[in-house]
Design a protein around this motif. Structure first.
Motif, PDB file in Angstrom:
ATOM      1  N   ALA A   1       0.645  -1.041  -0.292  1.00  0.00           N
ATOM      2  CA  ALA A   1       0.046  -0.015  -0.038  1.00  0.00           C
ATOM      3  C   ALA A   1       0.914   1.280   0.109  1.00  0.00           C
ATOM      4  O   ALA A   1       0.507   2.191  -0.639  1.00  0.00           O
ATOM      5  N   GLN A   2       1.908   1.301   0.618  1.00  0.00           N
ATOM      6  CA  GLN A   2       2.926   2.317   0.735  1.00  0.00           C
ATOM      7  C   GLN A   2       3.552   2.575  -0.532  1.00  0.00           C
ATOM      8  O   GLN A   2       3.723   3.816  -0.896  1.00  0.00           O
ATOM      9  N   ILE A   3       3.966   1.477  -1.166  1.00  0.00           N
ATOM     10  CA  ILE A   3       4.441   1.734  -2.444  1.00  0.00           C
ATOM     11  C   ILE A   3       3.434   2.350  -3.455  1.00  0.00           C
ATOM     12  O   ILE A   3       4.099   2.972  -4.312  1.00  0.00           O
ATOM     13  N   ALA A   4       2.066   1.768  -3.392  1.00  0.00           N
ATOM     14  CA  ALA A   4       1.071   2.407  -4.086  1.00  0.00           C
ATOM     15  C   ALA A   4       0.956   3.841  -4.019  1.00  0.00           C
ATOM     16  O   ALA A   4       0.672   4.621  -5.085  1.00  0.00           O
ATOM     17  N   LEU A   5       0.983   4.279  -2.728  1.00  0.00           N
ATOM     18  CA  LEU A   5       0.810   5.663  -2.520  1.00  0.00           C
ATOM     19  C   LEU A   5       1.986   6.510  -3.251  1.00  0.00           C
ATOM     20  O   LEU A   5       1.350   7.566  -3.622  1.00  0.00           O
ATOM     21  N   GLY A   6       2.936   5.969  -3.009  1.00  0.00           N
ATOM     22  CA  GLY A   6       4.201   6.865  -4.081  1.00  0.00           C
ATOM     23  C   GLY A   6       3.889   6.852  -5.290  1.00  0.00           C
ATOM     24  O   GLY A   6       4.077   7.928  -5.800  1.00  0.00           O
ATOM     25  N   GLN A   7       3.506   5.861  -5.867  1.00  0.00           N
ATOM     26  CA  GLN A   7       3.048   5.749  -7.424  1.00  0.00           C
ATOM     27  C   GLN A   7       1.820   6.713  -7.535  1.00  0.00           C
ATOM     28  O   GLN A   7       1.981   7.388  -8.721  1.00  0.00           O
ATOM     29  N   PHE A   8       0.854   6.553  -6.803  1.00  0.00           N
ATOM     30  CA  PHE A   8      -0.153   7.532  -7.278  1.00  0.00           C
ATOM     31  C   PHE A   8       0.145   8.933  -6.952  1.00  0.00           C
ATOM     32  O   PHE A   8      -0.267   9.782  -7.742  1.00  0.00           O
TER      33      PHE A   8
ATOM     34  N   GLU B   1     -12.201  18.788  -2.214  1.00  0.00           N
ATOM     35  CA  GLU B   1     -12.308  17.604  -1.561  1.00  0.00           C
ATOM     36  C   GLU B   1     -11.084  16.677  -1.925  1.00  0.00           C
ATOM     37  O   GLU B   1     -10.416  16.327  -1.075  1.00  0.00           O
ATOM     38  N   ARG B   2     -10.655  17.003  -3.234  1.00  0.00           N
ATOM     39  CA  ARG B   2      -9.507  16.263  -3.748  1.00  0.00           C
ATOM     40  C   ARG B   2      -8.179  16.602  -3.038  1.00  0.00           C
ATOM     41  O   ARG B   2      -7.161  16.075  -2.438  1.00  0.00           O
ATOM     42  N   ALA B   3      -8.199  18.115  -2.712  1.00  0.00           N
ATOM     43  CA  ALA B   3      -7.200  18.871  -2.351  1.00  0.00           C
ATOM     44  C   ALA B   3      -7.045  18.336  -0.855  1.00  0.00           C
ATOM     45  O   ALA B   3      -5.881  18.392  -0.143  1.00  0.00           O
ATOM     46  N   ARG B   4      -8.108  18.143  -0.080  1.00  0.00           N
ATOM     47  CA  ARG B   4      -7.908  17.775   1.232  1.00  0.00           C
ATOM     48  C   ARG B   4      -7.288  16.399   1.246  1.00  0.00           C
ATOM     49  O   ARG B   4      -6.320  16.195   2.202  1.00  0.00           O
ATOM     50  N   VAL B   5      -7.406  15.533   0.425  1.00  0.00           N
ATOM     51  CA  VAL B   5      -6.946  14.239   0.630  1.00  0.00           C
ATOM     52  C   VAL B   5      -5.368  14.354  -0.164  1.00  0.00           C
ATOM     53  O   VAL B   5      -4.433  13.777   0.838  1.00  0.00           O
ATOM     54  N   GLU B   6      -4.889  15.095  -0.949  1.00  0.00           N
ATOM     55  CA  GLU B   6      -3.738  15.495  -1.309  1.00  0.00           C
ATOM     56  C   GLU B   6      -2.814  16.134  -0.142  1.00  0.00           C
ATOM     57  O   GLU B   6      -1.738  15.463   0.066  1.00  0.00           O
ATOM     58  N   ALA B   7      -3.494  16.833   0.716  1.00  0.00           N
ATOM     59  CA  ALA B   7      -2.471  17.191   1.736  1.00  0.00           C
ATOM     60  C   ALA B   7      -2.338  16.250   2.860  1.00  0.00           C
ATOM     61  O   ALA B   7      -1.156  16.046   3.396  1.00  0.00           O
ATOM     62  N   LEU B   8      -3.467  15.156   2.910  1.00  0.00           N
ATOM     63  CA  LEU B   8      -3.246  14.030   3.834  1.00  0.00           C
ATOM     64  C   LEU B   8      -2.048  13.427   3.167  1.00  0.00           C
ATOM     65  O   LEU B   8      -1.084  12.779   4.045  1.00  0.00           O
TER      66      LEU B   8
ATOM     67  N   ARG C   1       0.423  14.308   1.242  1.00  0.00           N
ATOM     68  CA  ARG C   1       1.802  14.896   1.175  1.00  0.00           C
ATOM     69  C   ARG C   1       2.338  14.660   2.774  1.00  0.00           C
ATOM     70  O   ARG C   1       3.376  14.614   2.936  1.00  0.00           O
ATOM     71  N   ALA C   2       1.532  14.849   3.691  1.00  0.00           N
ATOM     72  CA  ALA C   2       1.732  14.701   5.301  1.00  0.00           C
ATOM     73  C   ALA C   2       2.232  13.347   5.337  1.00  0.00           C
ATOM     74  O   ALA C   2       3.272  12.991   6.147  1.00  0.00           O
ATOM     75  N   HIS C   3       1.621  12.338   4.673  1.00  0.00           N
ATOM     76  CA  HIS C   3       2.071  11.004   5.037  1.00  0.00           C
ATOM     77  C   HIS C   3       3.301  10.678   4.410  1.00  0.00           C
ATOM     78  O   HIS C   3       4.223   9.778   5.185  1.00  0.00           O
ATOM     79  N   LEU C   4       3.499  11.064   3.248  1.00  0.00           N
ATOM     80  CA  LEU C   4       4.529  10.815   2.780  1.00  0.00           C
ATOM     81  C   LEU C   4       6.274  11.374   3.388  1.00  0.00           C
ATOM     82  O   LEU C   4       7.323  10.733   3.369  1.00  0.00           O
ATOM     83  N   ALA C   5       5.740  12.708   3.861  1.00  0.00           N
ATOM     84  CA  ALA C   5       6.673  13.417   4.395  1.00  0.00           C
ATOM     85  C   ALA C   5       7.088  12.745   5.897  1.00  0.00           C
ATOM     86  O   ALA C   5       8.495  12.668   6.136  1.00  0.00           O
ATOM     87  N   ALA C   6       6.031  12.269   6.461  1.00  0.00           N
ATOM     88  CA  ALA C   6       6.477  11.593   7.630  1.00  0.00           C
ATOM     89  C   ALA C   6       7.212  10.158   7.558  1.00  0.00           C
ATOM     90  O   ALA C   6       8.000   9.792   8.338  1.00  0.00           O
ATOM     91  N   ALA C   7       7.072   9.608   6.288  1.00  0.00           N
ATOM     92  CA  ALA C   7       7.579   8.195   6.063  1.00  0.00           C
ATOM     93  C   ALA C   7       8.937   8.607   5.647  1.00  0.00           C
ATOM     94  O   ALA C   7       9.783   7.399   5.583  1.00  0.00           O
TER      95      ALA C   7
END
Length: 254
Positions: free
Chosen positions: A209-216, A238-245, A247-253
Motif C-alpha cells: 500500500a505504501q509503494i502504491a501511495l508513492g506511485q499514485f 475535496e481532492r485537495a484535502r486528500v492530497e494534503a493528507l 503529502r503529510a503521510h509521505l513526508a512523515a515516512a
C-alpha cells in the motif's frame, strides 16, 4: 445532495465517522440499518438480503460523489451506495453487528471474490477499500460471512462455484493486487479519481500500500485526465484535502 435520503444521510455522517470514529446520534445508524434487504438493494431480485437499498427499484439511481465521480450505470450506483452506507456503519464501530458483517460480505462477494478479472467499476473497487481499511479483521484468516445461497451468486462464469471460502485476508490481498495494478500506470482506474483511491490506502499498514501511495502521488503530479469534463470547485477542494493528507503521510515516512 443526491436523490436518495439514505445515501444523503450516509454522506452527511461520514466526515464525523471518518475523523472521530463515532456519530452523535446512534439512532441515525438505525435509520441506515433499516434499509437492509429491501427492494432496490443490490442483488435483491436474486435473493440477496444483506445489502442496503438506497434507491427504489423503479428509480433512476445516479449520483455524483464528493470527489466529483459519477456512477457508470444503475447497477454500479446501487452497489457504490451500498458500500458507502456500509462504510459509515463500520467506521462508527458496528463491526460486531451481524447485519454489518453481512453487508460487508455481500459487498465483497461482487467486488473481490469473482473469478478472473475484476468486473466491478474502479469507483466501486476504490470505495470498497474503505471497508477493508475499517475492518479490524482485515488480515485475519477468519472466513467471511458470505451467504452464497442466493440465485444472484450462482453464475459459474462470474464465480467459481466449487470454491466459496474466502477470508478477510484473502480479500485484503486481492485488493492490494488490484491497487498495485491501478497505481502502475495512468488510465487504469477510469471514472475514479486517484484521490478516491489514496485516502483509504493511507490507513493500510502494508508495504504494498505504501509503494502504491508513492506511485499514485507521481501519477497525480502529472494531472488527472478528466475526459474533458469540468470538475466542480467543491470536488477539487475535496481532492485537495486528500492530497494534503498524502503529502503529510509521505513526508512523515521519509
Amino acid at each position: 445532495m443526491t436523490t436518495s435520503s439514505t445515501l444523503d444521510l450516509a454522506l452527511r455522517l461520514w466526515p464525523q465517522v471518518r475523523d472521530s470514529g463515532r456519530v452523535d446520534d446512534a439512532g441515525l445508524l438505525d435509520e441506515l440499518l433499516a434499509t437492509q434487504g429491501r427492494p432496490g438493494a443490490p442483488g435483491y431480485e436474486g435473493g440477496v438480503r444483506g445489502t442496503f437499498a438506497c434507491f427504489a427499484p423503479d428509480e433512476r439511481s445516479s449520483f455524483t460523489l464528493p470527489g466529483g465521480e459519477q456512477s457508470r450505470d444503475d447497477a454500479d450506483a446501487r452497489l457504490v451506495a451500498h458500500i458507502l452506507v456500509t462504510r459509515v456503519l463500520l467506521g462508527a464501530g458496528l463491526h460486531i453487528d451481524r447485519r454489518v458483517q453481512r453487508a460487508m460480505a455481500d459487498a465483497y462477494a461482487v467486488t473481490w471474490t469473482v473469478r478472473g478479472v475484476l468486473d466491478a467499476s474502479p469507483l466501486a473497487l476504490a470505495t470498497s477499500l474503505w471497508l477493508i481499511a475499517l475492518d479490524p479483521l482485515q488480515i485475519s484468516d477468519q472466513p467471511l460471512a458470505i451467504d452464497w445461497t442466493p440465485s444472484a451468486y450462482q453464475d459459474a462464469e462470474r464465480w467459481d462455484l466449487d470454491y466459496r471460502l474466502f477470508s478477510h485476508y484473502d480479500v485484503h490481498q486481492r485488493a492490494l493486487d488490484w491497487v498495485a495494478y491501478a497505481s502502475a500506470a495512468p488510465g487504469r482506474h477510469p471514472g475514479c479519481s486517484v484521490w478516491t483511491l489514496v485516502e483509504p490506502l493511507l490507513r493500510f499498514d502494508d508495504q504494498r500500500a505504501q509503494i502504491a501511495l508513492g506511485q499514485f502521488a507521481g501519477l497525480a503530479a502529472g494531472g488527472e485526465d478528466e475526459g474533458g469534463a469540468p470538475v466542480p470547485a467543491a470536488a477539487m477542494l475535496e481532492r485537495a484535502r486528500v492530497e494534503a493528507l498524502l503529502r503529510a503521510h509521505l513526508a512523515a515516512a521519509r
